[in-house]
Write a protein that holds these residues in place. Structure first.
Motif, PDB file in Angstrom:
ATOM      1  N   VAL A 295       0.837  -1.205   0.000  1.00  0.00           N
ATOM      2  CA  VAL A 295       0.000   0.000   0.000  1.00  0.00           C
ATOM      3  C   VAL A 295       0.871   1.253   0.000  1.00  0.00           C
ATOM      4  N   SER A 296       1.953   1.246   0.763  1.00  0.00           N
ATOM      5  CA  SER A 296       2.848   2.400   0.805  1.00  0.00           C
ATOM      6  C   SER A 296       3.489   2.648  -0.553  1.00  0.00           C
ATOM      7  N   LEU A 297       3.926   1.588  -1.221  1.00  0.00           N
ATOM      8  CA  LEU A 297       4.508   1.750  -2.554  1.00  0.00           C
ATOM      9  C   LEU A 297       3.493   2.307  -3.534  1.00  0.00           C
ATOM     10  N   LEU A 298       2.242   1.867  -3.429  1.00  0.00           N
ATOM     11  CA  LEU A 298       1.191   2.394  -4.300  1.00  0.00           C
ATOM     12  C   LEU A 298       0.978   3.882  -4.058  1.00  0.00           C
ATOM     13  N   GLN A 299       0.949   4.284  -2.801  1.00  0.00           N
ATOM     14  CA  GLN A 299       0.745   5.691  -2.479  1.00  0.00           C
ATOM     15  C   GLN A 299       1.915   6.546  -2.949  1.00  0.00           C
ATOM     16  N   VAL A 300       3.136   6.074  -2.731  1.00  0.00           N
ATOM     17  CA  VAL A 300       4.305   6.840  -3.151  1.00  0.00           C
ATOM     18  C   VAL A 300       4.321   6.986  -4.667  1.00  0.00           C
ATOM     19  N   ALA A 301       4.006   5.912  -5.376  1.00  0.00           N
ATOM     20  CA  ALA A 301       3.964   5.987  -6.840  1.00  0.00           C
ATOM     21  C   ALA A 301       2.909   6.986  -7.307  1.00  0.00           C
ATOM     22  N   ALA A 302       1.730   6.959  -6.689  1.00  0.00           N
ATOM     23  CA  ALA A 302       0.677   7.900  -7.057  1.00  0.00           C
ATOM     24  C   ALA A 302       1.101   9.337  -6.782  1.00  0.00           C
TER      25      ALA A 302
END
Length: 282
Positions: free
Chosen positions: A128-135
Motif C-alpha cells: 500500500v505504501s509503494l502504491l501511495q508513493v507511486a501515485a
C-alpha cells in the motif's frame, strides 16, 4: 489374516510436516490483503491523500514563497515521510481488530511460525505504501514537478521507502499489540506519525531548528528517510544528508543514512515479533 499393531513409545508424538515458510507467508499476506482491499473503495481511498498533497497542497505552498517553483517538488518528496507513517499506523488498527474480534485465535492455533503472521501483515503495508508513493510522484510530475532520476538515485529512493516502511509498520505492530483499545491507539497517531515529520526536514531544513531540536532530528529515522529520498530524485547534491552528517562525501553519507534506516527497521521488526509472541499467550 493377522492384524499388526504398533505401539508408540511414551513421549513421542507424530507432528505434521511444517508448510513451506514462503508459501505460508504468501498465504498470510494474501489473507490480509483481502481483508484490507476487497472492495474498490478500499483500494482507491489510500490514493486520496497523496493526490491531495501533489495537486493542491504542495503547489499552494509554493505560491506563498517568492521564486518557490522548486519548493513544490521539495514538499512533494517530503510528503512521503508523512504518507508512510500514516499508512502503517492505520494498518495497525487491523491488528487490534484481528485481536479483539477477528481470526487471530485460529491463526495462533495453526501450525505456522508466529513471526510469519507479523511479516504477512507487513507485506500488505509495504504494498500500500509503494502504491501511495507511486501515485504521489506521478501526480506531482503531472502537476509540473521536476525530478532528476538516475538508476543509482532510484535505488537510494526505493531503499529508503522500503526500510522506512518496515520500520514504521513494526512500530505500529508493537503499539497495536500493547495498547488495549482502538481509541487509545488512534490517539497516539499524531505523536507517532505526524510530530516526527515536522522535525525531520519535511518543510524546511533541520538546520533551521534550534540546536537541541536539530540534534534530536538527526536521530529520527524520518530525517534519514527524507534526506535519502531527496538525494535520490531531486539531484540537489544531498543537502539534507550534509545537514545530518557533514562529512563531505555524499555517497558515504547516503550509505550511512541507509544503514541507520536498516538498523532501525531490523530492531523494530525483531521487537514487534517478540511483542506479538508475548501478547499471543495472554
Amino acid at each position: 489374516m493377522t492384524a499388526i499393531t504398533t505401539t508408540v513409545p511414551a513421549g513421542i508424538a507424530f507432528t505434521a510436516p511444517r508448510p513451506r515458510r514462503l508459501a505460508t507467508w504468501a498465504t498470510l499476506a494474501r489473507r490480509r490483503f483481502m481483508l484490507s482491499a476487497h472492495t474498490p473503495r478500499e483500494v482507491l481511498a489510500p490514493l486520496v491523500t497523496p493526490l491531495l498533497f501533489a495537486l493542491v497542497i504542495a503547489p499552494a505552498l509554493a505560491r506563498m514563497i517568492p521564486g518557490g517553483a522548486g519548493y513544490s517538488t521539495f514538499v512533494i518528496v517530503g510528503t512521503v515521510g508523512l504518507l508512510i507513517p500514516l499508512t502503517c499506523t492505520f494498518a495497525g488498527i487491523s491488528v487490534i481488530v484481528d485481536r479483539t474480534g477477528g481470526a487471530r485465535r485460529e491463526l495462533l492455533a495453526a501450525p505456522i511460525p508466529r513471526s510469519l503472521i507479523v511479516l504477512g501483515n507487513m507485506a500488505v503495508a509495504i504494498a500500500v505504501s509503494l502504491l501511495q508513493v507511486a501515485a504521489l510522484i506521478v501526480a506531482g510530475w503531472a502537476r509540473g514537478s521536476h525530478f532528476h532520476v538516475t538508476a543509482a538515485g532510484a535505488g537510494w529512493f526505493l531503499g529508503a521507502v522500503l526500510s522506512f516502511t518496515v520500520f514504521m509498520y513494526a512500530v505500529a505492530e508493537i503499539l497495536a499489540n500493547r495498547i488495549p483499545t482502538q481509541e487509545e491507539y488512534v490517539g497516539l497517531t499524531p505523536v507517532v506519525a505526524i510530530l516526527p515529520w515536522f522535525l525531520a526536514g519535511s518543510l524546511f531544513p533541520i538546520t533551521a531548528l534550534p540546536g537541541w531540536l536539530a540534534a534530536i532530528a538527526r536521530i529520527l529515522p524520518t530525517t534519514h528517510a527524507l534526506a535519502l529520498l531527496r538525494y535520490g530524485v531531486l539531484g540537489h547534491g544531498g543537502t539534507g544528508l550534509h545537514d545530518i552528517w557533514g562529512i563531505g562525501s555524499t555517497t558515504a553519507e547516503a550509505a550511512l543514512s541507509l544503514l541507520v534506516l536498516a538498523a532501525w527497521a531490523g530492531l523494530a521488526t525483531t521487537a514487534s515479533i517478540r511483542v506479538f509472541k508475548r501478547s499471543a499467550v495472554h
